[in-house]
Design a protein around this motif. Sequence first.
Motif, mmCIF file in Angstrom:
data_model
loop_
_atom_site.group_PDB
_atom_site.id
_atom_site.type_symbol
_atom_site.label_atom_id
_atom_site.label_comp_id
_atom_site.label_asym_id
_atom_site.label_seq_id
_atom_site.Cartn_x
_atom_site.Cartn_y
_atom_site.Cartn_z
ATOM 1 N N ARG A 1 0.841 -1.209 0.000
ATOM 2 C CA ARG A 1 0.000 0.000 0.000
ATOM 3 C C ARG A 1 0.875 1.259 0.000
ATOM 4 O O ARG A 1 0.636 2.188 -0.758
ATOM 5 C CB ARG A 1 -0.943 -0.020 1.207
ATOM 6 N N ASP B 1 1.092 4.010 -2.993
ATOM 7 C CA ASP B 1 0.879 5.441 -2.742
ATOM 8 C C ASP B 1 2.098 6.263 -3.166
ATOM 9 O O ASP B 1 1.961 7.324 -3.774
ATOM 10 C CB ASP B 1 0.573 5.691 -1.264
ATOM 11 N N TYR C 1 2.285 6.455 -6.994
ATOM 12 C CA TYR C 1 1.278 7.396 -7.479
ATOM 13 C C TYR C 1 1.762 8.839 -7.279
ATOM 14 O O TYR C 1 1.685 9.661 -8.196
ATOM 15 C CB TYR C 1 -0.054 7.181 -6.756
ATOM 16 N N ASP C 2 2.263 9.141 -6.087
ATOM 17 C CA ASP C 2 2.770 10.488 -5.796
ATOM 18 C C ASP C 2 3.956 10.845 -6.686
ATOM 19 O O ASP C 2 4.072 11.984 -7.145
ATOM 20 C CB ASP C 2 3.168 10.608 -4.327
#
Length: 171
Positions: free
Chosen positions: A151, A155, A158-159
């Motif tokens: 996870r 994240d 994605y960032d």
Amino acid sequence: MTAVLKQIRRADSGCVSYLIGSGETGECAIVDPLLDFETMLTEARKECFRRITHVIDTHTHADHISGARNIAKMLGLIGVHMHISSDGRFKTIPVKDDEPLELGDVELQFIHTPGHTQDHMCILVNNSKLLTGDTLLIGDVGRIDLGGDLRANSDSLYDSLHGKLLRLDDS
């Protein structure tokens, strides 16, 4: 600025290494070098690079063995450039997000892009070309399952993509 960029692809694995440097001064860096460093040195000579001054790994490689340490040692360099968050068990030269490195008239800028690995970085060349390592691939993005929390890696990736790479100029 006369940047020379040469991609070297290992056919059996699809792994890619780069020679990047100055056509003016003949200095270059090897990025994500293959284990077969003789190929890297031969290609450097073909491109008329007179001095390999830096060895860079975009991240800790979990899916193949990097030749960075061997090449740096053979060339008498003090270490391998990696992001400051790397926990490599060998001599590294830590670099930070947005830190520049000059190769004659060519400027490399390191961009920390965690996700594939937490120490991953991309390299912006003369503000016009981007070496993405395993963050961004043709038609895909890097794997996030090679260590750490899935996870958190998801994240982070994605960032990295939306907060850093997609904000760069499209050219």
